[in-house]
Motif scaffolding. Structure first.
Motif, PDB file in Angstrom:
ATOM      1  N   ASN A   1      -8.499 -51.667  45.311  1.00 28.52           N
ATOM      2  CA  ASN A   1      -6.916 -51.627  46.265  1.00 28.52           C
ATOM      3  C   ASN A   1      -6.328 -52.867  45.531  1.00 28.52           C
ATOM      4  O   ASN A   1      -6.268 -53.294  46.810  1.00 28.52           O
ATOM      5  CB  ASN A   1      -7.424 -52.178  47.376  1.00 28.52           C
ATOM      6  CG  ASN A   1      -8.917 -51.284  47.710  1.00 28.52           C
ATOM      7  OD1 ASN A   1      -8.818 -49.444  48.205  1.00 28.52           O
ATOM      8  ND2 ASN A   1     -10.110 -51.292  48.459  1.00 28.52           N
ATOM      9  N   PRO A   2      -5.355 -52.390  45.094  1.00 25.81           N
ATOM     10  CA  PRO A   2      -4.187 -52.858  44.614  1.00 25.81           C
ATOM     11  C   PRO A   2      -3.441 -53.351  45.345  1.00 25.81           C
ATOM     12  O   PRO A   2      -2.973 -55.390  44.701  1.00 25.81           O
ATOM     13  CB  PRO A   2      -3.596 -52.266  43.481  1.00 25.81           C
ATOM     14  CG  PRO A   2      -4.202 -51.383  43.924  1.00 25.81           C
ATOM     15  CD  PRO A   2      -5.450 -50.805  44.487  1.00 25.81           C
ATOM     16  N   ASP A   3      -3.051 -53.026  46.657  1.00 30.23           N
ATOM     17  CA  ASP A   3      -2.601 -53.180  47.510  1.00 30.23           C
ATOM     18  C   ASP A   3      -2.786 -54.080  48.494  1.00 30.23           C
ATOM     19  O   ASP A   3      -2.292 -54.767  49.830  1.00 30.23           O
ATOM     20  CB  ASP A   3      -2.056 -51.867  48.120  1.00 30.23           C
ATOM     21  CG  ASP A   3      -0.664 -51.321  47.253  1.00 30.23           C
ATOM     22  OD1 ASP A   3      -0.159 -52.314  46.619  1.00 30.23           O
ATOM     23  OD2 ASP A   3      -0.975 -49.933  47.790  1.00 30.23           O
ATOM     24  N   SER A   4      -4.018 -54.344  48.148  1.00 31.97           N
ATOM     25  CA  SER A   4      -4.979 -55.154  49.557  1.00 31.97           C
ATOM     26  C   SER A   4      -5.018 -56.665  48.702  1.00 31.97           C
ATOM     27  O   SER A   4      -5.529 -57.071  48.170  1.00 31.97           O
ATOM     28  CB  SER A   4      -6.594 -55.172  49.230  1.00 31.97           C
ATOM     29  OG  SER A   4      -7.846 -55.809  50.072  1.00 31.97           O
ATOM     30  N   VAL A   5      -4.032 -57.673  50.044  1.00 34.49           N
ATOM     31  CA  VAL A   5      -4.421 -58.857  49.871  1.00 34.49           C
ATOM     32  C   VAL A   5      -5.213 -59.436  49.884  1.00 34.49           C
ATOM     33  O   VAL A   5      -5.211 -60.584  49.231  1.00 34.49           O
ATOM     34  CB  VAL A   5      -3.026 -59.901  51.343  1.00 34.49           C
ATOM     35  CG1 VAL A   5      -3.246 -60.477  50.434  1.00 34.49           C
ATOM     36  CG2 VAL A   5      -1.372 -58.951  50.730  1.00 34.49           C
ATOM     37  N   GLU A   6      -6.416 -59.058  50.826  1.00 35.11           N
ATOM     38  CA  GLU A   6      -7.373 -60.075  50.742  1.00 35.11           C
ATOM     39  C   GLU A   6      -8.338 -59.904  50.239  1.00 35.11           C
ATOM     40  O   GLU A   6      -9.077 -60.431  49.339  1.00 35.11           O
ATOM     41  CB  GLU A   6      -8.307 -59.290  52.300  1.00 35.11           C
ATOM     42  CG  GLU A   6      -9.655 -60.051  52.564  1.00 35.11           C
ATOM     43  CD  GLU A   6     -10.501 -58.965  54.061  1.00 35.11           C
ATOM     44  OE1 GLU A   6     -11.587 -59.544  53.994  1.00 35.11           O
ATOM     45  OE2 GLU A   6     -10.121 -58.254  54.397  1.00 35.11           O
TER      46      GLU A   6
END
Length: 106
Positions: A17-22
């Protein structure tokens, strides 16, 4: 000095999930914890810089690490160290791809 270490271990991680900052921040925290392994003489953790687009620049990865070791043996010990194994166990579900470049001085 770190730059004088005989072996440099450079790892690139691509997140599921490359957009997951977490997910990114959790992976970064896990990578930073690897500095506690005695054989690791230095560690740099980073994310892709927003430099200009050029054909030779691959900024598709999510997180990278550069580790410095005094010897090939130290790097091999690191690979089987319990903290490294724990890192893989706790984080491997986060990444879709890992690429490693190990270099020695020319």
């Amino acid at each position: 000095m770190i730059q004088d270490t005989p072996l440099i271990h450079h790892v690139f991680f691509w997140l599921n999930n490359p957009d997951s900052v977490e997910d990114r921040d959790t992976l970064i925290t896990g990578v930073r914890a690897l500095a506690e392994i005695p054989q690791v003489k230095g560690l740099h953790v980073g994310v892709a810089a927003t430099t200009e687009a050029r054909g030779v620049v691959d900024g598709s990865y999510s997180v990278s690490e550069i580790m410095f070791f005094d010897s090939l043996e130290d790097q091999a010990t690191y690979q089987t160290h319990p903290l490294h194994q724990k890192f893989i166990e706790e984080n491997s579900h986060r990444w879709s791809k890992v690429v490693v470049y190990d270099t020695v001085k020319a």
